[in-house]
Scaffold this active site. Structure first.
Site, mmCIF file in Angstrom:
data_model
loop_
_atom_site.group_PDB
_atom_site.id
_atom_site.type_symbol
_atom_site.label_atom_id
_atom_site.label_comp_id
_atom_site.label_asym_id
_atom_site.label_seq_id
_atom_site.Cartn_x
_atom_site.Cartn_y
_atom_site.Cartn_z
ATOM 1 N N SER A 241 4.218 1.310 8.020
ATOM 2 C CA SER A 241 3.968 2.646 7.450
ATOM 3 C C SER A 241 3.252 3.515 8.473
ATOM 4 C CB SER A 241 3.114 2.521 6.188
ATOM 5 O OG SER A 241 3.746 1.656 5.280
ATOM 6 N N ARG A 242 2.519 2.899 9.392
ATOM 7 C CA ARG A 242 1.743 3.665 10.379
ATOM 8 C C ARG A 242 2.611 4.220 11.510
ATOM 9 N NH1 ARG A 242 -2.609 -0.302 9.038
ATOM 10 N NH2 ARG A 242 -4.329 0.921 8.211
ATOM 11 N N MET B 174 0.843 -1.196 0.000
ATOM 12 C CA MET B 174 0.000 0.000 0.000
ATOM 13 C C MET B 174 0.882 1.251 0.000
ATOM 14 S SD MET B 174 -3.453 -0.911 2.017
ATOM 15 C CE MET B 174 -2.883 -0.597 3.656
ATOM 16 N N LEU C 185 8.821 -2.472 11.769
ATOM 17 C CA LEU C 185 8.582 -1.411 10.783
ATOM 18 C C LEU C 185 7.139 -1.469 10.288
ATOM 19 C CD1 LEU C 185 11.778 -1.272 8.540
ATOM 20 C CD2 LEU C 185 11.279 -0.143 10.695
ATOM 21 N N HIS D 122 9.041 1.165 3.287
ATOM 22 C CA HIS D 122 10.127 1.200 4.264
ATOM 23 C C HIS D 122 11.001 -0.040 4.052
ATOM 24 C CE1 HIS D 122 7.621 -1.717 6.278
ATOM 25 N NE2 HIS D 122 6.652 -0.838 6.425
ATOM 26 N N GLY E 141 11.079 -2.836 5.428
ATOM 27 C CA GLY E 141 10.338 -4.104 5.393
ATOM 28 C C GLY E 141 9.956 -4.427 3.952
ATOM 29 N N HIS E 142 9.421 -3.419 3.242
ATOM 30 C CA HIS E 142 9.075 -3.628 1.830
ATOM 31 C C HIS E 142 10.329 -3.900 1.010
ATOM 32 C CE1 HIS E 142 5.715 -0.895 3.240
ATOM 33 N NE2 HIS E 142 5.035 -1.925 2.754
ATOM 34 N N TYR F 172 4.104 3.972 0.810
ATOM 35 C CA TYR F 172 4.816 4.559 1.941
ATOM 36 C C TYR F 172 5.863 3.550 2.418
ATOM 37 C CZ TYR F 172 5.469 8.493 4.949
ATOM 38 O OH TYR F 172 6.005 9.618 5.539
ATOM 39 N N GLY G 267 5.028 -9.809 4.248
ATOM 40 C CA GLY G 267 5.772 -9.756 5.504
ATOM 41 C C GLY G 267 5.008 -10.436 6.625
HETATM 42 O O1 PAF Z 1 -0.225 -5.740 3.581
HETATM 43 C C1 PAF Z 1 -0.640 -4.830 2.845
HETATM 44 O O2 PAF Z 1 0.028 -3.813 2.634
HETATM 45 C C2 PAF Z 1 -2.014 -4.962 2.213
HETATM 46 O O3 PAF Z 1 -2.909 -5.599 3.060
HETATM 47 C C3 PAF Z 1 -1.981 -5.640 0.838
HETATM 48 C C4 PAF Z 1 -1.518 -7.081 0.951
HETATM 49 C C5 PAF Z 1 -1.054 -4.886 -0.098
HETATM 50 C C6 PAF Z 1 -3.380 -5.656 0.224
HETATM 51 O O4 PAF Z 1 -3.868 -4.376 0.035
#
Ligand code: PAF
Length: 296
Positions: A187-188, A31, A185, A35, A37-38, A33, A148
């Site tokens: 985004s919130r 979604m 980590l 970090h 983790g992504h 933003y 994650g």
């Molecule tokens: O984990 C997330 O960021 C969301 O739930 C996902 C898997 C991208 C679905 O919108």
């Protein structure tokens, strides 16, 4: 790296890579933003796949009416820099109208697993997640998809969906990435004030302490571990506990309160959701009590 905004462009871009022999295809749904983790998901995908697709879409149908859909942090320019740096080949950034051109009447509902933990506190949330992830799977047709383990329930629910519906994709769960001081980590985390950020460290601390207590035989049953988690978290005055639970993983079945944890077959999850001001944070630890006890 190619940035695409429509389903047609996405299909064309993925088809081109496949046609050029650049498989397998890995999908990292996010979604935004982004970090570290992504970034770790992108790196894992890069190790396993010839083509890495990342989606960035704040999915309205997984937010409840009083949740933070409008306020959810967004920064496309920064996200694209990170995606490029971490080796994404294709980034899909659709508008809401592209994903949901008309009112959606078909949804994927995974039962049972979605009724506990975040599913109980956020009714309908997982229906929104499974539906958007199924749509993304249909659009990209990835060989692998990366998620994650901070959202361990999401991983369990998505695996169930893939198994139940014979989807031709393998879910790859990736470890939680933490700040040096232990905060998972998210985004919130950006919503937290300095004081809330400090007090939020109690989440990872409570998990570590409960794990040590099981290891050293100071907590043996589900009730004892739950009480320990709750009393540690409550030592932070700003913490407002939504849940602190111990369940089997990935089935997410409850265990009897006086059940000796070492007798559980397989893994268990200690899962937390705690509010600090207006920010709801989740964290968890998954382990095998038998193996922990055997170390002592
Ligand atoms: O984990 C997330 O960021 C969301 O739930 C996902 C898997 C991208 C679905 O919108």
């Amino acid at each position: 790296m190619r940035v695409v905004r429509t389903v047609e462009q996405l299909r064309e871009a993925v088809g081109f890579m496949r046609g050029a022999g650049q498989g397998p295809v890995g999908l990292v749904p996010t979604m935004g933003y982004l970090h570290d983790g992504h970034a770790s998901l992108l790196r894992r995908a890069g190790e396993m796949c010839g083509t890495v697709v990342m989606s960035i879409f704040v999915n309205p149908i997984q937010f409840g009416p009083n949740e933070d859909f409008e306020a959810y942090p967004r920064d496309e320019r920064r996200d694209l820099e990170l995606a490029e740096r971490e080796g994404a080949d294709i980034v899909f950034i659709p508008a809401v109208e592209e994903m949901y051109p008309r009112e959606i009447r078909s949804k994927i509902v995974v039962s049972s697993l979605t009724t506990r933990l975040c599913g109980a506190s956020r009714p309908g949330h997982f229906d929104g997640v499974t539906t958007v992830v199924a749509k993304l799977f249909n659009m990209v047709q990835p060989d692998y998809a990366y998620f994650g383990l901070k959202d361990a329930q999401q991983v369990a629910v998505l695996r169930q969906m893939v198994d139940d519906l014979n989807m031709n994709v393998k879910i790859v769960p990736c470890p939680i990435v933490r700040e040096a001081d232990g905060l998972a980590l998210s985004s919130r985390n950006v919503y937290l004030s300095a004081e809330e950020r400090l007090q939020a460290l109690v989440l990872s601390r409570s998990l570590r302490e409960a794990h040590s207590a099981v290891e050293e035989g100071r907590a043996a049953t589900t009730d004892e571990v739950r009480e320990l988690l709750k009393s540690t978290i409550s030592s932070s005055p700003l913490a407002d506990i939504d849940y602190a639970e111990i369940l089997t993983f990935p089935q997410l079945e409850p265990l009897e309160g006086n059940f000796p944890l070492v007798e559980t077959d397989g893994e268990i999850i200690m899962a937390l959701a705690v509010r600090f001001g207006r920010t709801r944070l989740i964290d968890n630890m998954i382990f095998t009590p038998k193996e922990v006890a055997a170390l002592v």
